[in-house]
Design an enzyme around this catalytic site. Structure first.
Site, PDB file in Angstrom:
ATOM      1  N   ALA A  13       6.672  -4.860  -3.021  1.00 54.06           N
ATOM      2  CA  ALA A  13       6.874  -3.426  -2.743  1.00 54.06           C
ATOM      3  C   ALA A  13       7.803  -2.757  -3.746  1.00 54.06           C
ATOM      4  O   ALA A  13       8.094  -1.569  -3.616  1.00 54.06           O
ATOM      5  CB  ALA A  13       7.413  -3.250  -1.320  1.00 54.06           C
ATOM      6  N   SER A  14       8.252  -3.484  -4.763  1.00 54.75           N
ATOM      7  CA  SER A  14       9.205  -2.879  -5.711  1.00 54.75           C
ATOM      8  C   SER A  14       8.529  -1.953  -6.716  1.00 54.75           C
ATOM      9  O   SER A  14       9.188  -1.120  -7.336  1.00 54.75           O
ATOM     10  CB  SER A  14       9.988  -3.976  -6.453  1.00 54.75           C
ATOM     11  OG  SER A  14       9.107  -4.822  -7.161  1.00 54.75           O
ATOM     12  N   GLY A  53      12.065  11.097   5.422  1.00 55.54           N
ATOM     13  CA  GLY A  53      12.132  10.906   6.873  1.00 55.54           C
ATOM     14  C   GLY A  53      11.563   9.596   7.382  1.00 55.54           C
ATOM     15  O   GLY A  53      11.466   9.382   8.591  1.00 55.54           O
ATOM     16  N   TYR A 154      -6.120 -17.138 -11.870  1.00 52.03           N
ATOM     17  CA  TYR A 154      -6.015 -15.892 -11.079  1.00 52.03           C
ATOM     18  C   TYR A 154      -7.257 -15.711 -10.193  1.00 52.03           C
ATOM     19  O   TYR A 154      -7.143 -15.422  -8.998  1.00 52.03           O
ATOM     20  CB  TYR A 154      -5.863 -14.735 -12.058  1.00 52.03           C
ATOM     21  CG  TYR A 154      -5.642 -13.374 -11.436  1.00 52.03           C
ATOM     22  CD1 TYR A 154      -4.405 -13.014 -10.927  1.00 52.03           C
ATOM     23  CD2 TYR A 154      -6.668 -12.433 -11.394  1.00 52.03           C
ATOM     24  CE1 TYR A 154      -4.190 -11.746 -10.378  1.00 52.03           C
ATOM     25  CE2 TYR A 154      -6.478 -11.177 -10.858  1.00 52.03           C
ATOM     26  CZ  TYR A 154      -5.233 -10.834 -10.352  1.00 52.03           C
ATOM     27  OH  TYR A 154      -5.036  -9.585  -9.816  1.00 52.03           O
ATOM     28  N   LYS A 158      -7.419 -15.575  -6.091  1.00 54.02           N
ATOM     29  CA  LYS A 158      -7.916 -14.399  -5.362  1.00 54.02           C
ATOM     30  C   LYS A 158      -9.157 -14.737  -4.541  1.00 54.02           C
ATOM     31  O   LYS A 158      -9.341 -14.226  -3.434  1.00 54.02           O
ATOM     32  CB  LYS A 158      -8.212 -13.266  -6.349  1.00 54.02           C
ATOM     33  CG  LYS A 158      -6.958 -12.761  -7.091  1.00 54.02           C
ATOM     34  CD  LYS A 158      -5.893 -12.269  -6.144  1.00 54.02           C
ATOM     35  CE  LYS A 158      -4.762 -11.539  -6.839  1.00 54.02           C
ATOM     36  NZ  LYS A 158      -3.738 -11.057  -5.893  1.00 54.02           N
TER      37      LYS A 158
HETATM   38  P1  NAP Z   1       2.790  -5.325 -10.529  1.00 57.09           P
HETATM   39  O1  NAP Z   1       2.960  -3.900 -10.848  1.00 57.09           O
HETATM   40  O2  NAP Z   1       2.939  -6.359 -11.589  1.00 57.09           O
HETATM   41  O3  NAP Z   1       3.770  -5.685  -9.301  1.00 57.09           O
HETATM   42  C1  NAP Z   1       3.813  -6.996  -8.810  1.00 57.09           C
HETATM   43  C2  NAP Z   1       4.709  -7.026  -7.601  1.00 57.09           C
HETATM   44  O4  NAP Z   1       4.775  -8.380  -7.120  1.00 57.09           O
HETATM   45  C3  NAP Z   1       6.116  -6.597  -7.929  1.00 57.09           C
HETATM   46  O5  NAP Z   1       6.630  -5.840  -6.850  1.00 57.09           O
HETATM   47  C4  NAP Z   1       6.861  -7.915  -8.039  1.00 57.09           C
HETATM   48  O6  NAP Z   1       8.212  -7.721  -7.688  1.00 57.09           O
HETATM   49  C5  NAP Z   1       6.139  -8.761  -6.994  1.00 57.09           C
HETATM   50  N1  NAP Z   1       6.264 -10.191  -7.227  1.00 57.09           N
HETATM   51  C6  NAP Z   1       5.770 -10.912  -8.257  1.00 57.09           C
HETATM   52  N2  NAP Z   1       6.129 -12.202  -8.132  1.00 57.09           N
HETATM   53  C7  NAP Z   1       6.871 -12.297  -7.002  1.00 57.09           C
HETATM   54  C8  NAP Z   1       7.550 -13.359  -6.361  1.00 57.09           C
HETATM   55  N3  NAP Z   1       7.516 -14.614  -6.831  1.00 57.09           N
HETATM   56  N4  NAP Z   1       8.219 -13.106  -5.223  1.00 57.09           N
HETATM   57  C9  NAP Z   1       8.281 -11.839  -4.728  1.00 57.09           C
HETATM   58  N5  NAP Z   1       7.664 -10.790  -5.283  1.00 57.09           N
HETATM   59  C10 NAP Z   1       6.970 -11.018  -6.424  1.00 57.09           C
HETATM   60  O7  NAP Z   1       1.339  -5.614  -9.882  1.00 57.09           O
HETATM   61  P2  NAP Z   1       0.282  -4.621  -9.236  1.00 57.09           P
HETATM   62  O8  NAP Z   1      -0.632  -4.187 -10.295  1.00 57.09           O
HETATM   63  O9  NAP Z   1       0.944  -3.630  -8.370  1.00 57.09           O
HETATM   64  O10 NAP Z   1      -0.533  -5.667  -8.354  1.00 57.09           O
HETATM   65  C11 NAP Z   1      -0.279  -5.850  -6.980  1.00 57.09           C
HETATM   66  C12 NAP Z   1      -1.357  -6.800  -6.443  1.00 57.09           C
HETATM   67  O11 NAP Z   1      -2.652  -6.258  -6.704  1.00 57.09           O
HETATM   68  C13 NAP Z   1      -1.327  -8.178  -7.091  1.00 57.09           C
HETATM   69  O12 NAP Z   1      -1.625  -9.167  -6.125  1.00 57.09           O
HETATM   70  C14 NAP Z   1      -2.450  -8.097  -8.098  1.00 57.09           C
HETATM   71  O13 NAP Z   1      -2.993  -9.369  -8.378  1.00 57.09           O
HETATM   72  C15 NAP Z   1      -3.432  -7.209  -7.377  1.00 57.09           C
HETATM   73  N6  NAP Z   1      -4.360  -6.533  -8.274  1.00 57.09           N
HETATM   74  C16 NAP Z   1      -3.931  -5.636  -9.211  1.00 57.09           C
HETATM   75  C17 NAP Z   1      -4.855  -5.023 -10.049  1.00 57.09           C
HETATM   76  C18 NAP Z   1      -4.467  -4.031 -11.090  1.00 57.09           C
HETATM   77  O14 NAP Z   1      -5.348  -3.581 -11.840  1.00 57.09           O
HETATM   78  N7  NAP Z   1      -3.226  -3.641 -11.202  1.00 57.09           N
HETATM   79  C19 NAP Z   1      -6.213  -5.346  -9.929  1.00 57.09           C
HETATM   80  C20 NAP Z   1      -6.608  -6.256  -8.972  1.00 57.09           C
HETATM   81  C21 NAP Z   1      -5.690  -6.831  -8.141  1.00 57.09           C
HETATM   82  P3  NAP Z   1       9.498  -8.381  -8.398  1.00 57.09           P
HETATM   83  O15 NAP Z   1       9.159  -8.572  -9.835  1.00 57.09           O
HETATM   84  O16 NAP Z   1      10.520  -7.385  -8.088  1.00 57.09           O
HETATM   85  O17 NAP Z   1       9.679  -9.681  -7.653  1.00 57.09           O
END
Ligand code: NAP
Length: 247
Positions: A13-14, A53, A154, A158
């Site tokens: 959620a960061s 809120g 990956y 998934k």
């Molecule tokens: P992102 O911007 O890289 O964010 C990844 C998030 O996961 C960050 O909040 C990170 O927080 C957290 N994270 C990573 N490793 C962690 C760990 N060991 N423990 C706790 N938190 C962890 O990725 P995103 O694009 O938002 O993707 C979110 C999800 O959607 C992922 O599962 C990704 O595979 C999936 N997805 C994304 C896309 C795309 O195009 N972006 C496409 C298909 C699927 P910290 O670094 O603060 O820990």
């Protein structure tokens, strides 16, 4: 109870998709527990939610640390007195072609993307059963549905989420708990920020709506899957990809 009093736990959620999901669920009245490794960015998301809120709390945890992660979820359920919604969103990539992929790259992705979701669902199932209500959403990827060169690890993680989610949906569907997969296509976040322009151009050619997705596009699908209204939706894979895969 009303949908507004429900407690949601969202990993990753960061930033990116997890942040958008957390903000959306909070906007709809849920108390959202924001989880990732970095406390600073999580606190900023919490402040953003509270400014409008909403209610949120921060849970700094490394989801690849199985014991710490399970304890974090159990702790939230006991502090809040309930746990209604679990969104396993945090994920990583360690791309490499099959012949070059190291054991470390394989293990890191499987542990973070797949094993963590198993750990989380196992920990969340008991409080959800107690509350006779649960909404689980696992964030997969179209890579896990159709494969993607350079992503053996990956795509396996998934795709594994899909089988695991459907199994959980069968096991605990009778307890008022649903489990679904949302599979994003290409979404504009840090994860896709460094893709070469040439790759993005060819990807856009495959997307029927002719744009990349936004984190809010994914949050909208998660909001429905986790709503009280979605009690008849379970074991499904919803590809939110602008029509890229159509499967
Ligand atoms: P992102 O911007 O890289 O964010 C990844 C998030 O996961 C960050 O909040 C990170 O927080 C957290 N994270 C990573 N490793 C962690 C760990 N060991 N423990 C706790 N938190 C962890 O990725 P995103 O694009 O938002 O993707 C979110 C999800 O959607 C992922 O599962 C990704 O595979 C999936 N997805 C994304 C896309 C795309 O195009 N972006 C496409 C298909 C699927 P910290 O670094 O603060 O820990």
């Amino acid at each position: 109870m009303s949908q507004e009093s429900r407690v949601a736990f969202v990993t990753g959620a960061s930033r990116g998709i997890g942040k958008a999901v957390a903000i959306r669920l909070a906007k709809e009245g849920r108390h959202v527990v924001l989880a990732s490794r970095s406390e600073g960015p999580l606190s900023e998301v919490k402040a953003e939610i509270e400014e409008t809120g909403g209610a949120a709390s921060v849970c700094a945890v490394d989801i690849s640390d199985r014991k710490a992660f399970a304890e974090a979820i159990e702790g939230v359920a006991s502090e809040q007195g309930r746990l209604d919604i679990l969104v396993n969103n945090a994920g990583i990539t360690r791309d490499n072609l099959l012949l070059r992929m190291s054991d470390e790259e394989w293990d890191a992705v499987i542990e973070t993307n797949l094993t963590s979701a198993f750990v989380a669902m196992r920990a969340a199932a008991r409080p959800m059963m107690k509350g006779k209500f649960g909404r689980i959403v696992n964030i997969a990827s179209t890579s896990g549905l159709v494969g993607n060169s350079g992503q053996t690890n990956y795509a396996a993680s998934k795709s594994g989420l899909v089988g695991m989610t459907r199994t959980v949906a069968r096991e605990i569907g009778g307890k008022g708990i649903t489990a679904n997969v949302v599979a994003p296509g290409f979404i504009q976040t840090d994860m896709t920020a460094n893709l070469p322009e040439s790759v993005l151009d060819s990807v856009k050619g495959l997307i029927q709506v002719k744009r990349l997705g936004s984190p809010e596009d994914i949050a909208a699908a998660v909001a429905y899957c986790t709503s009280d209204d979605a009690g008849f939706l379970t074991g499904q894979v919803i590809a939110v990809d602008g029509g890229m895969t159509m499967c």
